[in-house]
Design a protein around this motif. Structure first.
Motif, short mmCIF file in Angstrom:
data_model
loop_
_atom_site.label_atom_id
_atom_site.label_comp_id
_atom_site.label_asym_id
_atom_site.label_seq_id
_atom_site.Cartn_x
_atom_site.Cartn_y
_atom_site.Cartn_z
N LEU A 113 3.77 -15.85 -8.22
CA LEU A 113 4.33 -14.73 -8.48
C LEU A 113 3.50 -13.52 -8.91
N ILE A 114 2.11 -13.90 -9.15
CA ILE A 114 1.33 -12.85 -9.55
C ILE A 114 1.04 -11.71 -8.24
N PHE A 115 1.29 -12.34 -7.15
CA PHE A 115 1.06 -11.70 -5.95
C PHE A 115 2.08 -10.31 -5.41
N GLY A 116 1.83 -9.33 -5.17
CA GLY A 116 2.56 -8.07 -4.79
C GLY A 116 2.16 -6.93 -5.52
N GLU A 117 2.91 -5.88 -5.55
CA GLU A 117 2.57 -4.62 -6.04
C GLU A 117 3.38 -4.48 -7.26
N TRP A 118 2.67 -3.84 -8.29
CA TRP A 118 3.15 -3.68 -9.60
C TRP A 118 2.81 -2.35 -10.01
N ASP A 119 3.82 -1.94 -10.89
CA ASP A 119 3.84 -0.62 -11.63
C ASP A 119 3.34 -0.92 -13.02
N VAL A 120 2.22 -0.12 -13.36
CA VAL A 120 1.80 -0.19 -14.88
C VAL A 120 2.72 0.64 -15.58
N VAL A 121 3.50 0.00 -16.38
CA VAL A 121 4.73 0.81 -17.20
C VAL A 121 4.38 0.96 -18.51
N TYR A 122 3.28 0.18 -19.09
CA TYR A 122 2.80 0.40 -20.43
C TYR A 122 1.49 -0.45 -20.76
N CYS A 123 0.94 0.13 -21.66
CA CYS A 123 -0.21 -0.23 -22.28
C CYS A 123 -0.28 0.22 -23.82
N SER A 124 -0.59 -0.77 -24.62
CA SER A 124 -0.63 -0.42 -26.24
C SER A 124 -1.57 0.50 -26.58
N ASN A 125 -2.59 0.93 -25.64
CA ASN A 125 -3.56 1.48 -25.67
C ASN A 125 -3.47 2.76 -24.58
N PRO A 126 -2.68 3.84 -24.79
CA PRO A 126 -2.14 4.51 -23.66
C PRO A 126 -3.08 4.77 -22.84
N THR A 127 -4.26 5.43 -23.14
CA THR A 127 -5.31 6.18 -22.51
C THR A 127 -5.93 5.34 -21.71
N SER A 128 -6.06 3.81 -21.92
CA SER A 128 -6.86 2.99 -20.99
C SER A 128 -6.50 2.76 -19.69
N PRO A 129 -5.25 2.66 -19.07
CA PRO A 129 -5.02 2.87 -17.80
C PRO A 129 -5.24 4.26 -17.12
N GLY A 130 -6.43 4.43 -16.51
CA GLY A 130 -6.74 5.62 -15.79
C GLY A 130 -7.87 6.34 -16.63
N GLY A 131 -8.25 5.73 -17.73
CA GLY A 131 -9.32 6.18 -18.24
C GLY A 131 -9.58 7.82 -18.43
N GLY A 132 -10.47 8.45 -18.42
CA GLY A 132 -10.37 9.70 -18.93
C GLY A 132 -9.46 10.62 -18.31
N TYR A 133 -8.64 10.21 -17.18
CA TYR A 133 -7.76 11.20 -16.57
C TYR A 133 -6.47 10.93 -17.40
N ARG A 134 -6.36 9.89 -18.45
CA ARG A 134 -5.17 9.51 -19.19
C ARG A 134 -5.60 10.00 -20.57
N SER A 135 -6.78 10.46 -20.89
CA SER A 135 -7.14 10.89 -22.42
C SER A 135 -6.28 12.00 -22.66
N ALA A 136 -6.25 12.53 -24.07
CA ALA A 136 -5.45 13.61 -24.53
C ALA A 136 -5.88 14.65 -23.68
N LEU A 137 -7.24 14.96 -23.50
CA LEU A 137 -7.60 16.08 -22.66
C LEU A 137 -7.40 15.92 -21.30
N GLY A 138 -7.71 14.88 -20.97
CA GLY A 138 -7.33 14.60 -19.35
C GLY A 138 -5.84 15.16 -19.10
N ARG A 139 -4.97 14.54 -20.00
CA ARG A 139 -3.40 14.99 -19.52
C ARG A 139 -3.28 16.28 -19.61
N VAL A 140 -3.94 17.15 -20.17
CA VAL A 140 -3.61 18.61 -19.82
C VAL A 140 -4.04 19.10 -18.69
#
Length: 239
Positions: A113-140
Motif C-alpha cells: 500500500l505504500i506505493f503510489g502518489e500521495w498528497d502531503v495534507v498535514y504536518c504537526s510542524n507545518p513549516t517542515s514540508p518544503g523547508g524555507g519555502y514554507r516558513s513564515a517569511l517564505g510564505r510571504v
C-alpha cells in the motif's frame, strides 16, 4: 535549505521492503461493517429481545478505523498542511492519529500500500514540508500549490513542492531519495541534493540529506508517519 527541504515529506516516506512487489495494492485490513447495516441489525435484535441500544453506547462497533480516517481528514484538509490550525486543533489531530495506530497493519514497511502518489495534507510542524519555502517569511513570497510524494518500487521516493512566487512565477522543488528498511516500522531515506525549477531555469543546490521515520498507520486512503524528532505527517493517496 537542503536539510529543511529534504524533511519535506521525508518524515513519512514509508519504506518498501526489498521483498515487496508493486503489483499488489490490496490491503490486508478487513473493512469494518457499515453504520447503517450494523445498527439495523442491532435494532432487529433488540426488538426481538425487548432491549434497546443507544447510538452513543460505547459497546457499539461503529467501524472505528474508517471513522477515524474520516475524522482526521476532516481536521487537516484545507488547513494549508496544518499552517492554519490552532494549538488545540493540532492536539485533536494527534489524538486521532494515536488511536489509528491501534489498527495499523503488522510490518507496515512491507505493505504494498505504500506505493503510489500521495498528497502531503498535514504536518504537526507545518513549516517542515518544503523547508524555507514554507516558513513564515517564505510564505510571504511563495504560495504553495501542491506537496506530493511518489513512492516507486522497489526503493525510490520522489518529493515535489510546487509553488507560485510573488503570485505569477511558477516553480517547484524536487527531491529524489533511496529507501532502506531499518525494521518493521522504521525506515531511512537518503536524499540527493534538491533541484529547483523556476520558469525555464533548473539548477541543483545544497548537499545530500538523511531522515528516519516510523510508519504508524497505512490503508488505501491515508498514511501516517512520525519523524525521529516527533513530527506527525498525514498523507492522502492521490486519486
Amino acid at each position: 535549505m537542503a536539510t529543511a527541504s529534504s524533511a519535506l515529506f521525508s518524515t513519512v516516506v514509508n519504506c518498501p521492503s526489498h521483498a515487496v512487489k508493486t503489483r499488489s495494492l490490496r490491503s490486508s485490513r478487513l473493512k469494518p461493517t457499515s453504520h447503517l447495516l450494523h445498527f439495523r441489525c442491532l435494532q432487529r435484535r433488540s426488538s426481538r429481545v425487548g432491549a434497546s441500544v443507544s447510538v452513543s453506547d460505547p459497546r457499539v462497533d461503529t467501524g472505528r478505523p474508517d471513522d477515524l480516517v474520516a475524522s482526521i481528514l476532516s481536521k487537516v484538509l484545507h488547513s494549508d498542511g496544518g499552517v492554519s490550525l490552532e494549538e488545540e486543533e493540532h492536539k485533536q489531530v494527534a489524538e486521532v492519529a494515536q488511536e489509528l495506530q491501534k489498527y495499523c497493519v503488522s510490518q507496515p514497511v512491507k505493505s504494498p500500500l505504500i506505493f503510489g502518489e500521495w498528497d502531503v495534507v498535514y504536518c504537526s510542524n507545518p513549516t517542515s514540508p518544503g523547508g524555507g519555502y514554507r516558513s513564515a517569511l517564505g510564505r510571504v513570497f511563495f504560495r504553495t500549490k501542491e506537496m506530493i510524494q511518489a513512492l516507486e518500487g522497489p526503493d525510490t521516493v520522489r518529493n515535489k513542492v510546487s509553488f507560485s512566487a510573488l503570485g505569477f512565477i511558477d516553480g517547484e522543488v524536487l527531491l529524489k531519495g533511496k529507501l532502506k528498511a531499518l525494521d518493521d516500522r522504521w525506515i531511512q531515506v537518503i536524499f540527493e541534493p534538491p533541484k529547483l525549477k523556476v520558469a525555464e531555469m533548473e539548477f541543483q543546490y545544497g548537499g545530500e540529506s538523511e531522515v528516519k521515520l516510523q510508519i504508524t498507520y497505512i490503508d488505501e486512503t491515508i498514511r501516517l508517519g512520525k519523524g525521529s524528532r516527533g513530527s506527525l505527517f498525514v498523507f492522502r493517496r492521490r486519486q
